[in-house]
Design a protein around this motif. Sequence first.
Motif, mmCIF file in Angstrom:
data_model
loop_
_atom_site.group_PDB
_atom_site.id
_atom_site.type_symbol
_atom_site.label_atom_id
_atom_site.label_comp_id
_atom_site.label_asym_id
_atom_site.label_seq_id
_atom_site.Cartn_x
_atom_site.Cartn_y
_atom_site.Cartn_z
ATOM 1 N N THR A 37 -6.074 19.449 1.334
ATOM 2 C CA THR A 37 -5.325 18.294 0.857
ATOM 3 C C THR A 37 -6.280 17.193 0.402
ATOM 4 N N VAL A 38 -5.903 16.569 -0.711
ATOM 5 C CA VAL A 38 -6.605 15.399 -1.233
ATOM 6 C C VAL A 38 -5.669 14.200 -1.125
ATOM 7 N N TYR A 39 -6.218 13.061 -0.800
ATOM 8 C CA TYR A 39 -5.431 11.845 -0.605
ATOM 9 C C TYR A 39 -5.873 10.754 -1.570
ATOM 10 N N LEU A 40 -4.952 9.869 -1.875
ATOM 11 C CA LEU A 40 -5.272 8.660 -2.622
ATOM 12 C C LEU A 40 -4.642 7.486 -1.882
ATOM 13 N N GLN A 41 -5.483 6.713 -1.224
ATOM 14 C CA GLN A 41 -5.019 5.504 -0.543
ATOM 15 C C GLN A 41 -5.037 4.370 -1.545
ATOM 16 N N MET A 42 -3.884 3.753 -1.761
ATOM 17 C CA MET A 42 -3.753 2.689 -2.759
ATOM 18 C C MET A 42 -3.397 1.395 -2.050
ATOM 19 N N ASN A 43 -4.276 0.436 -2.141
ATOM 20 C CA ASN A 43 -4.068 -0.874 -1.527
ATOM 21 C C ASN A 43 -3.993 -1.952 -2.590
ATOM 22 N N SER A 44 -3.478 -3.103 -2.203
ATOM 23 C CA SER A 44 -3.383 -4.252 -3.125
ATOM 24 C C SER A 44 -2.731 -3.835 -4.437
ATOM 25 N N SER A 53 0.832 -1.207 0.000
ATOM 26 C CA SER A 53 0.000 0.000 0.000
ATOM 27 C C SER A 53 0.862 1.251 0.000
ATOM 28 N N LEU A 54 0.294 2.316 -0.533
ATOM 29 C CA LEU A 54 0.878 3.651 -0.478
ATOM 30 C C LEU A 54 -0.260 4.656 -0.336
ATOM 31 N N ARG A 55 0.057 5.794 0.244
ATOM 32 C CA ARG A 55 -0.910 6.892 0.279
ATOM 33 C C ARG A 55 -0.274 8.130 -0.333
ATOM 34 N N LEU A 56 -0.912 8.630 -1.361
ATOM 35 C CA LEU A 56 -0.469 9.859 -1.999
ATOM 36 C C LEU A 56 -1.235 11.040 -1.415
ATOM 37 N N SER A 57 -0.552 12.173 -1.371
ATOM 38 C CA SER A 57 -1.173 13.412 -0.901
ATOM 39 C C SER A 57 -1.022 14.481 -1.958
ATOM 40 N N CYS A 58 -1.986 15.365 -2.009
ATOM 41 C CA CYS A 58 -1.938 16.500 -2.935
ATOM 42 C C CYS A 58 -2.360 17.737 -2.154
ATOM 43 N N ALA A 59 -1.392 18.582 -1.873
ATOM 44 C CA ALA A 59 -1.650 19.811 -1.127
ATOM 45 C C ALA A 59 -1.953 20.935 -2.102
ATOM 46 N N ALA A 60 -3.034 21.639 -1.851
ATOM 47 C CA ALA A 60 -3.470 22.697 -2.745
ATOM 48 C C ALA A 60 -3.277 24.062 -2.108
ATOM 49 N N SER A 61 -2.899 25.017 -2.906
ATOM 50 C CA SER A 61 -2.828 26.403 -2.464
ATOM 51 C C SER A 61 -3.593 27.263 -3.456
ATOM 52 N N GLY A 62 -4.148 28.349 -2.989
ATOM 53 C CA GLY A 62 -4.997 29.159 -3.839
ATOM 54 C C GLY A 62 -6.441 28.784 -3.641
ATOM 55 N N ARG A 63 -7.268 29.003 -4.642
ATOM 56 C CA ARG A 63 -8.704 28.804 -4.511
ATOM 57 C C ARG A 63 -9.195 27.487 -5.086
ATOM 58 N N THR A 64 -8.333 26.472 -5.044
ATOM 59 C CA THR A 64 -8.721 25.204 -5.652
ATOM 60 C C THR A 64 -9.870 24.528 -4.948
ATOM 61 N N PHE A 65 -10.087 24.844 -3.698
ATOM 62 C CA PHE A 65 -11.114 24.097 -3.000
ATOM 63 C C PHE A 65 -12.514 24.621 -3.262
ATOM 64 N N SER A 66 -12.636 25.556 -4.223
ATOM 65 C CA SER A 66 -13.941 25.775 -4.811
ATOM 66 C C SER A 66 -14.048 25.025 -6.122
#
Length: 125
Positions: free
Chosen positions: A77-84, A16-29
Motif C-alpha cells: 500500500t502507498v499513502y498520500l497524507q494531505m494536510n493544509s 487533512s485527508l489520507r489517501l491509500s492505494c492498495a496494489a495487487s500483483g507485482r507492482t512493488f517491483s
Amino acid sequence: VQLQACGGGLVQAGGSLRLSCAASGRTFSSTYMSWFRQAPGKEREFIAAIVWSGVLTYYGASVKGRFTISRDNAKDTVYLQMNSLKPEDTAVYYCAATRPYYSGSYNLMTNYAYWGQGTQVTVSN
C-alpha cells in the motif's frame, strides 16, 4: 496488476485527508509509485512519487510541504497524507505505478503503465 485507491471525500479548507492505494500483483517491483490528480477541465498533474525502497520521494511544486507520500511494502500500500488542504486541491486523485525496473523520469503520466480508478477529493471554503 491492479491498483485500488480510496480515502477521498469532502473536507474544509485547512483540513487533512489520507489517501491509500492498495496494489495487487507485482507492482512493488515498480520503480515508482505515484499520485497524480486531475481537476475538471485541466490536465492530469503530477503530485508525488516514491521509489520502491521508500528512501526517495518527489513532490510537485503545488503540494510540496503540505503532502507526504509513503509506502508500506508489507501491506502493498502507498499513502498520500494531505494536510493544509486548499480549494484548489479539489480533483480526482489517481495512484499509478511504473513497470518493474523502469529507469526514466517520475513525473510524466505517460511513463506509468498501471493506474488506479481514482478517488474524488473536494475541499470547500
